[in-house]
Design a protein around this motif. Structure first.
Motif, PDB file in Angstrom:
ATOM      1  N   GLY A   1       0.786  -1.236   0.000  1.00  0.00           N
ATOM      2  CA  GLY A   1       0.000   0.000   0.000  1.00  0.00           C
ATOM      3  C   GLY A   1       0.811   1.276   0.000  1.00  0.00           C
TER       4      GLY A   1
ATOM      5  N   THR B   1       2.780  -0.265  -7.125  1.00  0.00           N
ATOM      6  CA  THR B   1       2.009  -0.475  -8.352  1.00  0.00           C
ATOM      7  C   THR B   1       1.787   0.864  -9.061  1.00  0.00           C
ATOM      8  N   HIS B   2       1.499   1.882  -8.282  1.00  0.00           N
ATOM      9  CA  HIS B   2       1.309   3.211  -8.861  1.00  0.00           C
ATOM     10  C   HIS B   2       2.556   3.631  -9.662  1.00  0.00           C
TER      11      HIS B   2
ATOM     12  N   ARG C   1      -3.122   3.091   0.794  1.00  0.00           N
ATOM     13  CA  ARG C   1      -4.402   2.569   0.323  1.00  0.00           C
ATOM     14  C   ARG C   1      -5.474   2.767   1.400  1.00  0.00           C
TER      15      ARG C   1
ATOM     16  N   GLU D   1      -6.554   6.420   1.600  1.00  0.00           N
ATOM     17  CA  GLU D   1      -7.558   6.751   0.586  1.00  0.00           C
ATOM     18  C   GLU D   1      -8.919   6.211   0.977  1.00  0.00           C
TER      19      GLU D   1
END
Ligand code: ADP
Ligand code: MG
Length: 444
Positions: free
Chosen positions: A152, A156-157, A311, A314
């Protein structure tokens, strides 16, 4: 409260407790159809999804609804595809573009992840700088680029943002993104179908190969062999390789030495959890992306509550927005704190631990946890053991291998077998079903 707001609020809560993959697979395509006379009807895309939601998530959804609308509610699932019921638009925070951004079929990339919307701070500055360097000269500056962090925190971003930036900047370059897991599955399928040549072409005819969560290729000899060859083919022709993982190369269990030494041969960067100011900056960026005006004091409350995972940060923002909307309350620090407190309390009460399950099963059958976990295989122990397997699988999100460990170091195939046995008996014997439901109720 209307049907859509109710379901949006439920989804926002679920998103925090489920893994992103589970959420995407089971909830992204659900549709709120009707809420009347105490019954909420939810459309699911397939009978498979319907069954899964009924079996694994009904109770959790019921608890959430009850808390949101403050009275008990009945949930029914029906099969309804999204297209035919797409008349209900979900709010921007819940556009499915966000939880499951549209993926490009060829590159595997989602356009949502960009270098521009990646907030840079001291915790990720090096990783960001290297990513920019990779985009400036793919295959030249940092090859391979190995990025690691705990979950998190933006791997990946960032790896996807590299892919998107390369495609934007160099019209002719090819980019392939995939996860270590899908690489592994891909090679297994290719071997079964004798399509290895096509598999190889896919991963080798590219200028940039992005493998996310590469730790998943560890352990399997054929996958590692294939990956090693792919890596070498690309590396020797100066093609860029970017890898992410939850650990540095040398700490990935069961990763062949020849691979880990390749991985450390280029550039390595890690990312740390964000500090308070960085968390506020990220929340600002997310609020901006969703065109929401949120007072700084509210963002600070959220940033002060969630600390280690972006994550979750958010998710909490989403919860605060829908939670306040659901109560018709203005977005003040007080409402935010209240929503977050309620969500935390709920999480604690709805999560049943495997230990509780094991203890309850043992009490029910008058055996000891030691016997349950032990090696003996007489009928009086096997049945409770398998019921424990079934209930842990059903009521928690614990992976099979871990369930095996909890139950005395059993193999995950034993767990699959045990769970299957109980499922069959439940569907065949009404009395047995009753016994299991009673046990389950005692746990919830
Ligand atoms: P990981 O792959 O490390 O588990 P992700 O890349 O999936 O983490 O990040 C989780 C969420 O946090 C994503 O929605 C991502 O956009 C967001 N995120 C992480 N880091 C940042 C950042 N520095 N700026 C903006 N958003 C971020
Ligand atoms: Mg990731």
């Amino acid at each position: 409260m209307d049907t859509e707001t109710l379901w949006e609020t439920v989804l926002a809560e679920l998103q925090l407790t489920l893994s992103p993959a589970d959420f995407k697979t089971w909830f992204a395509d659900t549709t709120p159809l009707e809420y009347s006379k105490g019954v909420l009807t939810i459309g699911c895309p397939s009978s498979f999804a319907k069954e899964r939601l009924e079996k694994r998530h009904l109770h959790q959804i019921q608890t959430l609804c009850k808390r949101i609308i403050k009275r008990p509610i009945k949930i029914t699932f029906v099969i309804a595809t999204k297209q035919t019921t797409a008349t209900i638009p979900l709010g921007p925070l819940f556009s499915h573009g966000e939880t499951a951004p549209r993926q490009n079929k060829i590159t595997g990339l989602s356009s949502h992840f960009k270098l521009d919307n990646f907030v840079v701070g001291s915790n990720n500055r090096l990783a960001y700088a290297v990513s920019v360097g990779v985009v400036e000269a793919p295959g030249k500056n940092y090859n391979p680029f190995f990025l690691y962090s705990s979950v998190g925190l933006g791997k990946t971003h960032l790896i996807q943002a590299i892919g998107n930036a390369v495609l934007e900047r160099y019209q002719k370059m090819r980019v392939v993104y995939c996860t270590g897991e899908s690489f592994t599955n891909g090679i297994i399928t290719a071997i079964q179908n004798r399509t290895q040549a096509a598999f190889r072409r896919k991963y080798r005819d590219t200028d940039v190969l992005l493998i996310d969560d590469v730790q998943f290729i560890a352990g399997r000899e054929t996958t590692q062999e294939e990956f090693f060859n792919t890596f070498n083919a690309l590396y020797l022709s100066n093609k860029q390789v970017v890898l992410t993982s939850d650990k540095p190369p040398k700490e990935i269990a069961n990763l062949e030495e020849r691979l880990s030494s390749r991985f450390v041969g280029g550039m390595i960067a890690d990312m740390q959890p964000p500090d308070f100011d960085m968390r506020v900056a990220i929340l600002k960026e997310k609020a901006k992306q969703h065109n929401k005006e949120i007072p700084a004091a509210v963002l600070e409350i959220i940033a002060g509550t969630i600390s280690s995972n972006i994550r979750e940060l958010e998710g909490a923002l989403r919860q605060v927005i829908t939670g306040a909307a659901a109560e018709g309350a203005p977005l003040t620090p007080e409402t935010a704190a209240k929503v977050l407190r309620a969500s935390r309390a709920l999480k604690e009460t709805t999560r049943v631990s495997p230990r509780e399950i094991i203890n309850n099963v043992c009490t029910h059958f008058a055996i000891t946890p030691k016997e349950l976990r032990g090696p003996r295989r007489q009928k009086e122990l096997v049945l409770p053991r398998q019921i424990a397997m079934y209930l842990i699988r059903d009521l928690t999100e614990i992976p099979l291998t871990e369930i095996g460990e909890l139950l005395g170091g059993r193999d995950h195939t034993t767990i699959i077998h045990g769970v299957g046995k109980i499922e069959r008996r439940i569907s065949e014997e009404p009395l047995f079903e009753k016994q299991i439901s009673t046990l389950k109720r005692g746990l919830q």
